[in-house]
Design an enzyme around this catalytic site. Structure first.
Site, mmCIF file in Angstrom:
data_model
loop_
_atom_site.group_PDB
_atom_site.id
_atom_site.type_symbol
_atom_site.label_atom_id
_atom_site.label_comp_id
_atom_site.label_asym_id
_atom_site.label_seq_id
_atom_site.Cartn_x
_atom_site.Cartn_y
_atom_site.Cartn_z
ATOM 1 N N ASP A 34 0.867 -1.185 0.000
ATOM 2 C CA ASP A 34 0.000 0.000 0.000
ATOM 3 C C ASP A 34 0.896 1.225 0.000
ATOM 4 O OD1 ASP A 34 -2.147 1.986 0.700
ATOM 5 O OD2 ASP A 34 -3.306 0.195 1.121
ATOM 6 N N VAL A 57 1.412 0.971 -6.656
ATOM 7 C CA VAL A 57 1.106 0.013 -7.735
ATOM 8 C C VAL A 57 1.307 0.602 -9.130
ATOM 9 C CG1 VAL A 57 -0.490 -1.432 -6.405
ATOM 10 C CG2 VAL A 57 -1.384 0.542 -7.689
ATOM 11 N N SER A 135 -15.697 -3.765 -10.080
ATOM 12 C CA SER A 135 -16.815 -3.208 -9.310
ATOM 13 C C SER A 135 -18.082 -3.403 -10.148
ATOM 14 C CB SER A 135 -16.586 -1.713 -9.096
ATOM 15 O OG SER A 135 -17.731 -1.085 -8.566
ATOM 16 N N TYR A 148 -14.054 6.838 -12.500
ATOM 17 C CA TYR A 148 -14.040 5.535 -11.811
ATOM 18 C C TYR A 148 -14.678 4.455 -12.678
ATOM 19 C CZ TYR A 148 -14.548 2.238 -7.857
ATOM 20 O OH TYR A 148 -14.491 1.137 -7.026
ATOM 21 N N VAL A 181 -19.553 -1.106 -0.807
ATOM 22 C CA VAL A 181 -19.144 -1.928 0.337
ATOM 23 C C VAL A 181 -18.738 -0.987 1.472
ATOM 24 C CG1 VAL A 181 -17.594 -3.780 1.104
ATOM 25 C CG2 VAL A 181 -18.161 -3.583 -1.329
HETATM 26 N N1 NAD Z 1 -15.844 -0.061 -1.108
HETATM 27 C C1 NAD Z 1 -16.634 -0.138 -2.163
HETATM 28 O O1 NAD Z 1 -17.753 0.381 -2.167
HETATM 29 C C2 NAD Z 1 -16.198 -0.915 -3.384
HETATM 30 C C3 NAD Z 1 -17.178 -1.354 -4.287
HETATM 31 C C4 NAD Z 1 -16.784 -2.035 -5.427
HETATM 32 C C5 NAD Z 1 -15.434 -2.272 -5.667
HETATM 33 N N2 NAD Z 1 -14.508 -1.830 -4.775
HETATM 34 C C6 NAD Z 1 -13.094 -2.081 -5.077
HETATM 35 O O2 NAD Z 1 -12.566 -2.940 -4.102
HETATM 36 C C7 NAD Z 1 -11.153 -2.689 -3.956
HETATM 37 C C8 NAD Z 1 -10.832 -2.476 -2.495
HETATM 38 O O3 NAD Z 1 -11.497 -1.288 -2.079
HETATM 39 P P1 NAD Z 1 -11.766 -0.887 -0.569
HETATM 40 O O4 NAD Z 1 -13.193 -0.560 -0.499
HETATM 41 O O5 NAD Z 1 -11.171 -1.871 0.342
HETATM 42 O O6 NAD Z 1 -10.953 0.505 -0.555
HETATM 43 P P2 NAD Z 1 -10.086 1.254 0.563
HETATM 44 O O7 NAD Z 1 -10.076 2.689 0.170
HETATM 45 O O8 NAD Z 1 -10.538 0.894 1.916
HETATM 46 O O9 NAD Z 1 -8.628 0.631 0.303
HETATM 47 C C9 NAD Z 1 -7.918 0.879 -0.883
HETATM 48 C C10 NAD Z 1 -6.443 0.979 -0.553
HETATM 49 O O10 NAD Z 1 -5.732 1.190 -1.779
HETATM 50 C C11 NAD Z 1 -4.613 1.986 -1.452
HETATM 51 N N3 NAD Z 1 -4.014 2.648 -2.619
HETATM 52 C C12 NAD Z 1 -4.487 3.758 -3.268
HETATM 53 N N4 NAD Z 1 -3.622 4.110 -4.212
HETATM 54 C C13 NAD Z 1 -2.587 3.232 -4.176
HETATM 55 C C14 NAD Z 1 -1.385 3.089 -4.928
HETATM 56 N N5 NAD Z 1 -1.062 3.956 -5.901
HETATM 57 N N6 NAD Z 1 -0.551 2.061 -4.624
HETATM 58 C C15 NAD Z 1 -0.861 1.200 -3.619
HETATM 59 N N7 NAD Z 1 -1.973 1.301 -2.888
HETATM 60 C C16 NAD Z 1 -2.835 2.299 -3.157
HETATM 61 C C17 NAD Z 1 -5.173 3.011 -0.465
HETATM 62 O O11 NAD Z 1 -4.123 3.647 0.261
HETATM 63 C C18 NAD Z 1 -6.068 2.148 0.378
HETATM 64 O O12 NAD Z 1 -5.404 1.689 1.524
HETATM 65 C C19 NAD Z 1 -10.867 -1.475 -4.848
HETATM 66 O O13 NAD Z 1 -10.396 -1.921 -6.088
HETATM 67 C C20 NAD Z 1 -12.224 -0.846 -5.031
HETATM 68 O O14 NAD Z 1 -12.321 -0.075 -6.205
HETATM 69 C C21 NAD Z 1 -14.859 -1.174 -3.640
#
Ligand code: NAD
Length: 254
Positions: A34, A57, A135, A148, A181
Site C-alpha cells: 500500500d 502500484v 466493481s 471511476y 461496500v
Molecule cells: N468499497 C466499495 O464500495 C467498493 C465497491 C466495489 C469495488 N470496490 C473495489 O474494491 C477494492 C478495495 O477497495 P476498498 O473498499 O477496500 O478501498 P479502501 O479505500 O478501503 O482501500 C484501498 C487501498 O488502496 C490503497 N491505494 C491507493 N492508491 C494506491 C497506490 N497507488 N498504490 C498502492 N496502494 C494504493 C489506499 O491507500 C487504500 O489503503 C478497490 O479496487 C475498489 O475499487 C470497492
C-alpha cells in the site's frame, strides 16, 4: 506456517486489509502492499506473518521487485488480490484532468502492473489465483462516476481477456464486481460527491465480498457479483440501460 504466500495490494485499508489479516490468521505469509504507511502498520499489528511494503502500484519496477522478494522470502505466491484503488467522484467538467489520469493509473494500470509481474510465475507452476477487483461500476455507468466507471470497465475487459487466454491452464483468474461496500473508500465519495443513487440500497459488508471470492475460487468462476441484487443490476444494465438512466437522472435531479 504455510509454504505458499499471499500477495495483496491496497492492504492498508478496507477489503485488502481484512483479507491480509484473514490469510495471516490461516497461517499464510502475506505480502501487504500500500502507499498508506499508517494503514499498513495497522494491518500488520499483532500479525507476525504479514510483511508490509510501502509500494505504489503505478510503479511497475517496484511492484515486480516486491513480487520477486515475496517469492524468494515468503514462498511461492498462491493468491493475489489486486485491491488498490481510489474513487474521487464528480462531473467530468468539474474534475481536474489530473484526477482522470490518476484514477486510470492506479485503478487500471496498477492491476495491469501486478498481473504482468505475477502471472508468469503462476503460469510456470500452473497453479494459483489472480483476483482483480473491479466493481459493479465496471458494468453500470452513472452520473459523477466517469473516471471511476471507465477505470473499472477497463479492469473488467482486461481480466476477461486474461482469463480466456489461459482458460486451459490451472491458474484461476477472477474479476470481483461488488456494489458499494462498507469501507473507507466510500469516504472519498463523501468528500467529493455522494451520488444519491448510493442511498437506494445499503452497502454490503466487506467480509461478504471476501467470502464470495472464496466461493468463486472453489467453483472456478470468472466473475464474482457479491450481494443479493448485484447480478440483477448487471443484467438490468445489459437489457434495459435506459431504465437505469431514467432512475439515475430522476434521483440525481438532472
Ligand atoms: N468499497 C466499495 O464500495 C467498493 C465497491 C466495489 C469495488 N470496490 C473495489 O474494491 C477494492 C478495495 O477497495 P476498498 O473498499 O477496500 O478501498 P479502501 O479505500 O478501503 O482501500 C484501498 C487501498 O488502496 C490503497 N491505494 C491507493 N492508491 C494506491 C497506490 N497507488 N498504490 C498502492 N496502494 C494504493 C489506499 O491507500 C487504500 O489503503 C478497490 O479496487 C475498489 O475499487 C470497492
Amino acid at each position: 506456517m504455510k509454504e505458499e504466500s499471499i500477495f495483496i495490494t491496497g492492504a492498508g485499508s478496507g477489503m485488502g486489509q481484512m483479507a491480509a489479516r484473514l490469510f495471516a490468521e490461516q497461517g499464510y505469509p502475506v505480502a501487504a502492499l500500500d502507499v498508506n504507511e499508517k494503514g499498513l502498520l495497522e494491518t500488520a499489528e499483532n500479525h507476525q506473518n504479514i510483511r508490509t511494503f510501502n509500494t505504489d502500484v503505478t510503479n511497475y519496477d517496484a511492484v515486480k521487485a516486491v513480487v520477486d522478494e515475496t517469492e524468494a522470502k515468503l514462498g511461492p505466491i498462491k493468491r493475489v488480490y489486486n485491491a488498490a484503488a481510489i474513487m474521487p467522484l464528480g462531473k467530468v467538467v468539474d474534475q481536474d484532468i489530473e484526477i482522470f489520469h490518476r484514477v486510470m493509473e492506479i485503478n487500471y494500470n496498477g492491476v495491469v502492473n501486478v498481473s504482468k509481474a505475477v502471472m508468469p510465475r503462476l503460469l510456470e507452476r500452473n497453479e494459483g489465483e489472480l483476483v482483480n477487483f473491479a466493481s459493479l461500476a465496471g458494468w453500470v455507468p452513472i452520473l459523477y462516476m466517469a473516471a471511476y466507471n471507465a477505470s473499472k470497465f477497463a479492469v473488467v475487459a482486461f481480466t476477461e481477456v486474461l482469463a480466456h487466454e489461459h482458460k486451459d491452464s490451472s491458474v484461476k483468474v477472477l474479476c470481483v464486481c461488488p456494489p458499494p461496500v462498507k469501507t473507507p473508500l466510500l469516504d472519498q465519495a463523501r468528500d467529493t460527491v455522494w451520488p444519491k443513487v448510493f442511498d437506494q440500497g445499503e452497502a454490503i459488508e466487506p467480509q461478504d465480498v471476501l467470502a464470495a471470492i472464496d466461493e468463486a475460487v472453489a467453483q472456478d468462476e470468472l466473475f464474482v457479483f457479491p450481494g443479493k441484487q448485484t447480478r440483477m443490476g448487471q443484467r438490468m444494465r445489459r437489457w434495459f440501460p435506459n431504465l437505469i438512466w431514467k432512475n439515475v437522472h430522476q434521483t440525481e435531479g438532472f
